[in-house]
Design an enzyme around this catalytic site. Structure first.
Site, PDB file in Angstrom:
ATOM      1  N   ASP A 162      15.832  49.881  19.200  1.00 55.64           N
ATOM      2  CA  ASP A 162      14.836  49.626  18.169  1.00 55.64           C
ATOM      3  C   ASP A 162      14.979  48.349  17.568  1.00 55.64           C
ATOM      4  OD1 ASP A 162      13.287  50.668  15.651  1.00 55.64           O
ATOM      5  OD2 ASP A 162      13.370  52.168  16.714  1.00 55.64           O
ATOM      6  N   HIS A 215      13.600  49.844  10.535  1.00 56.21           N
ATOM      7  CA  HIS A 215      13.021  50.801  11.296  1.00 56.21           C
ATOM      8  C   HIS A 215      14.083  51.748  11.852  1.00 56.21           C
ATOM      9  CE1 HIS A 215      10.326  52.681  14.428  1.00 56.21           C
ATOM     10  NE2 HIS A 215       9.563  52.695  13.602  1.00 56.21           N
ATOM     11  N   SER A 516       7.024  57.313  15.847  1.00 50.13           N
ATOM     12  CA  SER A 516       8.123  56.656  15.732  1.00 50.13           C
ATOM     13  C   SER A 516       9.355  57.501  14.878  1.00 50.13           C
ATOM     14  CB  SER A 516       8.290  55.237  14.909  1.00 50.13           C
ATOM     15  OG  SER A 516       7.725  54.413  15.611  1.00 50.13           O
TER      16      SER A 516
END
Length: 842
Positions: A162, A215, A516
């Site tokens: 990520d 994120h 996600s």
């Protein structure tokens, strides 16, 4: 085959269309954290023709075999992926890449497709105490019950591919290294990396996987935070594999390097909250992820956020055969910033509307302005006041401009449908603007219209807001099946409105939504299963989680009692306790029954792990079918007829038995529908239920049209390119028009693919001589994402591979596409377009 420009919103205008540059067709568009479709930017910023390609090699071949037969070709091998994929990444110009593709040792050349990065997380007030919505999610999946048993993922390694992880976050251990929770990892790219930007397209790796995007930290928190929030598996150890810079996109090559590193570091589980939309299972990231599962690593990936793009919108690597693809359901509640309303004596949730100032103090009194579109009459004097507006009919930008023009000091817009919303489209707004739920907005409207004119006081901390789709499939979650009709997604987990960790610099916690966020719930659940029984293999983990999943009601009308489409929810929302306690398994968990109108028969194997004899009865429940246009599907509840042979059976300890399942689609189901259902084997002894799901296509899958858009394919002249956005400008082709091979303008064919295709070929025919030139075909192409999206095939790029292929004269272009699952030897499986004639001069 160079010459393909990525899909873009090529919406027809009298003389102008827009496009983004790539050099090959294998391209698609995606939502945040889902792949975009252009090949990765130039490997060498000083050489505009240089790009990165993924060369799939023949079995047993490696870089040395390639070098031995590619003498004289100008390319550089960048990385050998021998452990996870039989291929290499190379740097070369498009013409060289395709010459490499003709070599016997090369199976296929794939473009190194870009993955769009997520938006950076915004500042969020840190909570004073543990927030309940992640707790709600782990209660939904029963991970919290596993914690009470002492099953917390201790000793299990989970790799997060990520944006990195903020390992300084106290909920994630506070440090990086062998004695820390984030014990493994690397940064493959550097802070400034962005594959969309030629000046920053070359990775600058280092050993520090710190997260400046946010994120990855949010994803890691869902997997295993332990502090003010508690993740699914709070005692796991992390590997942080950073594949994004602080902003922008990354590439397939880099993601595959991260998969390789996770395997070398001994990760037990890998989570990929990213993907390439509308992709095939054979794309290298999916194949590489499948290879990890062969090596004993459980790989979990997002199904994708393209639900509004309709059916067949899933992403790679999630569509990989052995990858667990995860759909999203909404949490019952979501945490939002709060404003206090003295007149109501309560706090209400709000979202700031993009590109307007954050509200910092109390608003002026709210005055009801109305819908506030350009042609609407003003329903109140908002000069020097806060304007209260209802959403709908026109854009936020138009409403906002109207309120500001009438002197409003702030703008409050409330939803015209259930739940919260986010908005944008305003540029450099001078006054704050916020969005409210319909219920809170109506309460304010009632006060304003009787002259009480309430105010909103900021900041008010945070508050939980009901989500109207709580427990239902999130509106964004992508539909399967894969283009080859492989059953996808595999299962679902909460992903809408999840409060989790973000970097300390960004406020430490935030609520985000997406597949996600659902994927790490399943990665954490896999870690719990491994922590409880380290002998479990990836297939067993997927089987346990899918068998024990609980069905999701159909979100369009939950009161009807129908179930969400199997090709959108998989077998349902995971139930960790039932997965831990499973005494038997039903395999495979997702079945593709193919196409046609006749009954289809498949086999399921039921295996007992119990110490006692168990009896089972099999039942079926249909799920909603999608019908009609795959981009904007309708729905149908026509039930198939399902029979079992046998319908009940008894298993002795350790015994397996095969059940034949025959599915006969309803004659009332429209052709072109994707239907499905759930098969449940229920123990008549203790009530344990094991579920598998299936999907199928009603009718001839090869009958789906590809080149039937009313405006495309067509010819256009290239008239320019925006230096910042790289979008191309086109004008319509004029009959009899002449194009110079040396002076331009460049000619382009604009092509819309109505469905994924197995192969696309381009040829040019000289109408004077009958001479034909054909370029190398492209294979396994994504469909055009939106209803008006197309790609540009530029003549000058085609000629870059064969500079002397076309001579002055009269020519036509021919484009042929092989349908998904088509037989290339069958002419009926191809569609063909011939362009109008055009003239080439020197």
């Amino acid at each position: 085959m160079p010459g393909f420009r990525a899909y873009s919103s090529l919406r027809s205008a009298p003389n102008r269309l827009a496009g983004r540059p790539t050099a090959i067709l294998a391209a698609a568009i995606a939502l945040p954290l889902l792949a975009s479709g252009a090949p990765a930017a130039q490997a060498n910023p000083d050489d505009e023709s240089s790009q990165v390609w993924l060369l799939e090699l023949a079995p047993g071949a490696g870089p040395s075999a390639l070098d031995a037969v590619a003498e004289g070709l100008d390319y550089t091998v960048r990385h050998d992926f021998d452990r996870i994929w039989n291929g290499v990444s190379v740097e070369a110009d498009p013409a060289t890449a395709h010459r490499l593709g003709r070599l016997d040792v090369v199976e296929q050349v794939w473009s190194d497709i870009r993955f769009n990065g997520p938006a950076r997380v915004s500042d969020q007030q840190a909570p004073e105490e543990s927030q309940p919505e992640l707790a709600q999610a782990i209660q939904t999946t029963r991970a919290a019950d596993a914690h009470e048993r002492g099953v917390t993922g201790e000793g299990v390694k989970v790799g997060i591919i990520d944006t990195g992880i903020d390992y300084t976050h106290p909920d994630l251990g506070g440090c990086f290294g062998s004695d820390c929770r984030v014990a493994y990892g690397t940064d493959f790219v550097g802070d400034d990396f962005n594959s969309d930007d030629p000046e920053h397209a070359e990775p600058v790796p280092d050993d520090d996987p710190a997260d400046c995007g946010g994120h990855g930290t949010h994803v890691a928190g869902i997997v295993g935070a332990d502090g003010k929030v508690t993740g699914v598996a709070p005692d796991v150890e992390f590997g942080a594999y950073r594949v994004f810079g602080c902003d922008g996109s990354t590439s397939s090559e880099i993601i595959m390097q991260a998969l390789e590193a996770a395997l070398e570091d001994g990760m037990d589980v890998v989570n990929l909250s990213l993907g390439q939309s509308f992709q095939w299972p054979g794309y290298p990231t999916a194949v590489a992820a499948d290879k990890l599962t062969e090596e004993g690593v459980t790989v979990v990936a997002s199904m994708g956020n393209d639900g509004e793009a309709g059916v067949y919108s899933g992403s790679a690597p999630g569509v990989g055969e052995d990858v667990i693809a995860v759909a999203s359901t909404d949490n019952p509640k979501q945490r939002m910033d709060a404003a206090f309303v003295p007149a109501l004596d309560r706090r209400i949730g709000y979202r700031s509307i993009d590109d307007t100032p954050e509200p910092e103090a109390a608003t002026d009194p709210l005055v009801w302005l109305g819908r506030a579109c350009a042609d609407d009459a003003s329903e109140g004097d908002v000069n020097g006041m806060a304007a209260l507006i209802v959403r709908g009919t026109c854009t936020f930008k138009e409403k906002y401009a109207r309120a500001v023009a009438e002197g409003a000091t702030s703008v409050v817009i409330y939803n015209d449908r259930s739940g919260p919303f986010g908005g944008g489209g305003i540029e450099d707004g001078p006054v704050p603007a916020v969005g409210l739920t319909d219920a809170d907005g109506k309460d304010l409207h009632d006060l304003a219209t009787i002259g009480k004119n309430p105010v909103l006081e900021f900041p008010g901390g945070t508050v939980l807001v009901d989500l109207p789709r709580g427990g239902l499939a999130s509106s964004f979650t992508a539909y399967g099946p894969a283009p080859d009709l492989t059953f996808k997604p595999d299962l679902a987990a909460p992903g809408g409105g999840i409060w989790s960790t973000v970097p300390v610099a960004d406020g430490s916690y935030e609520s985000l939504s997406g597949t996600s966020m659902s994927s790490p719930h399943v990665a954490g659940a896999a870690a719990l299963l491994i922590g409880d029984d380290p002998r479990l293999e990836p297939r067993e983990i997927r089987t346990r989680l899918a068998n024990s999943a609980k069905p999701v009601a159909w979100g369009e009308n939950p009161d009807l009692g129908e179930l969400e489409a199997a090709h959108r929810q998989g077998t349902g929302v995971i139930n960790v306790i039932d997965a831990l306690d499973a005494e038997a398994c039903l395999h495979p968990t997702g079945v593709n029954t193919g196409d046609g109108t006749a009954p289809r028969t498949f086999e399921l194997t039921l295996t007992s792990r119990d110490r006692t004899t168990r009896a089972y009865a099999l039942t079926h429940r249909s799920t909603i079918a999608t019908t009609g246009d795959e981009r904007d599907p309708g729905f149908d509840a026509a039930e198939p007829k399902v029979t079992f042979e046998p319908k009940s059976l008894k298993l002795y300890p350790g015994e397996s038995a095969t059940v034949q399942v025959t599915v006969e689609p309803s004659a009332d189901l429209p052709l072109g529908s994707v239907f499905g259902g759930r098969i449940t084997a229920r123990s008549t002894d203790d009530g344990e239920s094991l579920t598998a799901a299936y999907s199928g296509y009603q009718g001839d899958y090869l009958a789906i049209p590809v080149l039937d858009h009313p405006d495309y394919p067509k010819l256009a002249a290239v008239v320019g390119q925006d230096p910042e956005t790289h979008e191309f400008d086109y004008r319509d082709f004029e009959d009899g028009e002449t194009f110079s091979l040396t002076e331009g303008p460049d000619l382009a064919a604009l092509v819309f693919l109505g469905h994924q295709v197995a192969e696309l070929t381009i040829s040019a025919e000289n109408t004077d001589t009958g001479e034909t030139t054909e370029w190398e075909p492209e294979q396994y192409l994504q469909r055009s994402p939106g209803p008006d999206d197309a790609m540009g095939i530029h003549l000058q790029d085609l000629l870059a591979e064969h500079p002397n292929a076309l001579e002055p004269g009269h020519w036509t272009l021919h484009i042929k596409v092989l349908k998904a699952l088509g037989d290339e030897s069958n002419p009926a499986h191809w569609e063909h377009w011939q362009s109008p004639a055009f003239t080439l001069t020197e």
